[in-house]
Design an enzyme around this catalytic site. Structure first.
Site, short mmCIF file in Angstrom:
data_model
loop_
_atom_site.label_atom_id
_atom_site.label_comp_id
_atom_site.label_asym_id
_atom_site.label_seq_id
_atom_site.Cartn_x
_atom_site.Cartn_y
_atom_site.Cartn_z
CD GLU A 405 51.36 55.92 34.60
OE1 GLU A 405 52.21 55.37 33.89
OE2 GLU A 405 50.78 56.98 34.29
C1 LIG Z 1 41.24 56.08 36.97
C2 LIG Z 1 42.00 55.18 36.06
C3 LIG Z 1 42.73 55.72 35.02
C4 LIG Z 1 43.40 54.88 34.12
N1 LIG Z 1 44.07 55.44 33.05
C5 LIG Z 1 44.56 54.59 32.10
C6 LIG Z 1 45.09 55.15 30.87
O1 LIG Z 1 45.15 56.37 30.67
N2 LIG Z 1 45.50 54.28 29.92
C7 LIG Z 1 45.46 52.92 30.09
O2 LIG Z 1 45.86 52.21 29.19
N3 LIG Z 1 45.00 52.38 31.25
C8 LIG Z 1 44.54 53.18 32.24
N4 LIG Z 1 44.02 52.65 33.40
C9 LIG Z 1 44.01 51.19 33.59
C10 LIG Z 1 44.99 50.73 34.65
O3 LIG Z 1 46.30 50.84 34.15
C11 LIG Z 1 44.60 49.31 35.06
O4 LIG Z 1 43.41 49.41 35.81
C12 LIG Z 1 45.67 48.62 35.88
O5 LIG Z 1 46.79 48.35 35.06
C13 LIG Z 1 45.18 47.31 36.50
O6 LIG Z 1 44.56 46.51 35.55
P1 LIG Z 1 43.12 45.87 35.85
O7 LIG Z 1 42.24 46.96 36.30
O8 LIG Z 1 42.71 45.08 34.67
O9 LIG Z 1 43.37 44.91 37.07
P2 LIG Z 1 43.93 43.41 36.97
O10 LIG Z 1 45.08 43.35 36.06
O11 LIG Z 1 42.79 42.49 36.74
O12 LIG Z 1 44.44 43.22 38.45
C14 LIG Z 1 43.57 42.87 39.55
C15 LIG Z 1 44.46 42.51 40.74
O13 LIG Z 1 45.27 41.38 40.42
C16 LIG Z 1 46.64 41.70 40.56
N5 LIG Z 1 47.40 41.02 39.53
C17 LIG Z 1 47.16 40.97 38.20
N6 LIG Z 1 48.12 40.28 37.57
C18 LIG Z 1 49.00 39.91 38.51
C19 LIG Z 1 50.21 39.16 38.50
N7 LIG Z 1 50.75 38.66 37.39
N8 LIG Z 1 50.82 38.93 39.67
C20 LIG Z 1 50.33 39.42 40.83
N9 LIG Z 1 49.20 40.14 40.91
C21 LIG Z 1 48.55 40.38 39.77
C22 LIG Z 1 46.71 43.20 40.43
O14 LIG Z 1 47.87 43.74 41.04
C23 LIG Z 1 45.43 43.62 41.11
O15 LIG Z 1 45.64 43.65 42.49
C24 LIG Z 1 43.38 53.48 34.32
C25 LIG Z 1 42.65 52.95 35.39
C26 LIG Z 1 41.96 53.77 36.24
C27 LIG Z 1 41.17 53.14 37.37
#
Ligand SMILES: Cc1cc2nc3c(=O)[nH]c(=O)nc-3n(C[C@H](O)[C@H](O)[C@H](O)COP(=O)(O)OP(=O)(O)OC[C@H]3O[C@@H](n4cnc5c(N)ncnc54)[C@H](O)[C@@H]3O)c2cc1C
Length: 596
Positions: A405
């Site tokens: 989220e």
């Molecule tokens: C169990 C689970 C359920 C999920 N359910 C859903 C779902 O139902 N629907 C859906 O659409 N998604 C879902 N997700 C996805 C989830 O929303 C994403 O994993 C999350 O938004 C983070 O994205 P990412 O994993 O690509 O990490 P990244 O975006 O790659 O982030 C990696 C790190 O970099 C940091 N970061 C990234 N960009 C910035 C920035 N601009 N400034 C500072 N820090 C930054 C992040 O905070 C994090 O610490 C789910 C994920 C999991 C693990």
């Protein structure tokens, strides 16, 4: 239904808590629940105790069909259709009642996750943006849990960077279908849902939302992820390979899908806060009971100061999170009071007003739950580390809340960014308030405000006022230094977000404690003691964060002057937090659980 109980509740502008002063009567708290809402809480608690808890081993082992059966049972009681309008088979109830359900059903994070995805981010896009035909076709199925709902935004290469999705949609030659190609990752309820809200870019640039049925040709569901926590919930990738989606299933307008994607996340964040509050209450019950039963050095460990400190810290933060959640849903219900039941877009806009509060609640509650889970493990010692007891599961389950989220990093940027944007657009008189504080602090101290106030929780009130001034002063210094470039100063933005969040948390707890005291409830003493602990914590966090902000903005004499101002603003006599902890812990132990 609950609106009559909310009459004095003020639907203040989102973010205005930083600038305005509220009275206890103006904020909604759990003590204001109507009789019907109390019954909803009791029914949800019974369901959690009798249906969810016994099913934990089967759910966590992902035994086929168990989660779906549980969701259908919940649906029979109307638990999964509370926010679906009545004409589509739902209950169409107020947001406070919906919050109570989410909160009191939260006995297992896997179930809360599945329900949150179904009732919130899975269903609400359709409620808000669906055409009459789309609502007629799908909402009755979602209300009964004949179909579960899922929300598919994230992709392998774009989670936080959600606008960068690669999934493409192109209109078929005969104009009857959109043809979708791409992959979605981490989709909650991915393996169990019947309807997916999928985001894709039409012709590679128009960000749009589509309703996709499970058996649509070209949609396939990938393997379940093996996760650290919430193991009983389904998380799968979706593969869209020439997936043929009828044009009638475009949700909202082509090119406007980002409104759907991001607005629904506000509610998702709020719902997550409610689930964290409910989950923390369960974890605290384990912590307190264990501390009372476990003996060391000839007495129950609940009598030891350092165990009492854990219980008290957990209870206080839970109190703050709970107070913020119900204050916010109370404001939302008050704001929705004059909205026509059929005007779901208007309702969604009114909710969007509280985007800052939703992000604060998401960050604070998820970090509160992590603290409570950690304190539970700590209280149980070695037993906290093995799978035979629930502590280990609570600890694993808590972590995801800080990731999905919108990660807590992203939400911290949203909190400060949103308030600053509103200020720049003149929608919130933040700049005037900052100027007032800047003028005030650069004048010599008057020494006329030092007299001891003796009203209810006056020390905590004074600390709240100071925390607000420190926050506004720091925001003023940072915006003078970086101007519009502030948004690129992530560490400063995050420190400001922490100060802003602490202010909202402390004020919500304080107003609730005052309300409890005014109504002479037996919980007045523990509410006051928890507020006392929170006030000390707020000042510590605000002062440390402000020092970092100031040091990032100035140096030499200027920095020394600003630090002197900060010291003046932060000056206070510390409360006896050892005694406050003892008081809170004593009440928790007497109650055998979180005492409110
Ligand atoms: C169990 C689970 C359920 C999920 N359910 C859903 C779902 O139902 N629907 C859906 O659409 N998604 C879902 N997700 C996805 C989830 O929303 C994403 O994993 C999350 O938004 C983070 O994205 P990412 O994993 O690509 O990490 P990244 O975006 O790659 O982030 C990696 C790190 O970099 C940091 N970061 C990234 N960009 C910035 C920035 N601009 N400034 C500072 N820090 C930054 C992040 O905070 C994090 O610490 C789910 C994920 C999991 C693990």
């Amino acid at each position: 239904m609950a609106i009559s109980t909310l009459q004095p509740i003020v639907s203040a502008r989102g973010g205005s808590f930083l600038l305005e002063t509220r009275s206890p009567a103006e904020v909604f708290t759990p003590e204001d629940f109507s009789e019907e809402q109390r019954q909803i809480a009791a029914t949800a608690e019974r369901f959690a105790r009798e249906e969810i808890v016994p099913a934990i081993p089967a759910i966590e082992a992902r035994q086929p069909g168990v989660m779906q059966a549980l969701m259908r049972k919940a649906a029979e009681l109307g638990f999964t259709s509370i926010e679906i309008p009545e004409e589509y088979g739902g209950m169409g109830m107020d947001k406070v009642s919906a919050a109570i359900l989410t909160d009191h059903l939260s006995a297992l994070a896997s179930v809360s996750t599945a329900m949150g995805a179904h009732c919130g981010i899975g269903t609400l896009p359709l409620v808000w943006y669906g055409t009459e035909d789309q609502k007629q076709r799908y909402l009755p199925k979602l209300a009964t849990c004949e179909w579960l709902a899922a929300y598919a935004l994230s992709e392998a290469s774009s989670g936080s960077d959600a606008m960068n999705i690669r999934t493409r949609a192109t209109l078929s030659a005969d104009g009857s279908h959109y043809i979708l190609n791409g992959e979605k990752h981490w989709i909650t309820n991915g393996g169990t849902a019947g309807l997916y809200t999928v985001f894709a870019k039409i012709d590679g640039d128009k960000f749009s939302a589509f309703l996709i049925e499970r058996d649509t040709p070209g949609l396939s569901i990938g393997a379940e992820e093996h996760k650290m926590g919430i193991r009983g919930s389904s998380t799968c990738p979706l593969v869209l390979q020439d997936c043929m989606v009828p044009v009638e299933n475009l949700l909202g307008e082509a090119g406007k899908g980002h409104h759907i994607a991001f607005n629904v996340l506000n509610v998702g964040r709020l719902k997550m806060g409610m689930a964290c509050v409910g989950g923390a209450r369960h974890a605290m019950a384990h912590m307190i009971r264990y501390a009372m039963e476990r003996h060391a050095f000839g007495k129950p460990i609940a009598e030891l100061g350092l165990i009492q400190r854990k219980i008290a810290a957990s209870a206080s933060q839970l109190f703050a999170a709970e107070s913020m959640v119900y204050r916010t849903v109370g404001m939302i219900d008050a704001s929705l009071a004059d909205v026509d039941a059929n005007s779901s877009r208007e309702a969604q806009k009114r909710i969007e007003e509280y985007a800052v509060e939703c992000s604060i609640i998401k960050v604070y509650s998820s970090e509160m739950l992590s603290l409570v889970a950690d304190d539970l493990v700590g209280t149980m010692g070695g037993y906290g580390f093995v799978e035979d007891y629930p502590a280990e599961r609570h600890y694993r389950d808590a972590r995801i809340n800080r990731i999905f989220e919108g990660t807590n990093e992203i939400n911290r940027l949203i909190i400060t960014g949103f308030l600053m944007k509103r200020a720049m657009q003149g929608q919130l008189p933040l700049l005037k308030a900052i100027k007032q504080v800047m003028d005030e602090v650069t004048e010599p101290p008057s020494f006329d405000g030092g007299s001891e106030m003796d009203s209810l929780l006056s020390h905590e009130t004074a600390l709240l006022v100071a925390a607000k001034k420190i926050t506004l002063f720091s925001a003023g210094v940072a915006s003078q230094r970086f101007n519009t470039g502030l948004q690129d100063q992530q560490e400063v933005m995050a420190d400001l977000a922490d100060m802003i969040s602490q202010v909202f948390a402390l004020e919500s707890a304080l107003l609730r404690a005052q309300k409890i005291a005014e109504s002479k409830r037996s919980t007045a003493a523990v509410a006051a003691a928890m507020t006392g602990l929170l006030a000390e914590e707020t000042m510590g966090i605000a002062e440390r964060a402000a020092r970092r902000v100031l040091a990032a903005c100035a140096e030499g004499d200027m920095l020394r002057t600003q630090l002197a101002i900060l010291r003046r603003l932060a000056r206070s006599t510390p409360a006896n937090s050892v005694e406050l902890s003892h008081t809170v812990a004593r009440h928790c132990i007497q109650a055998g659980k979180y005492p409110l």
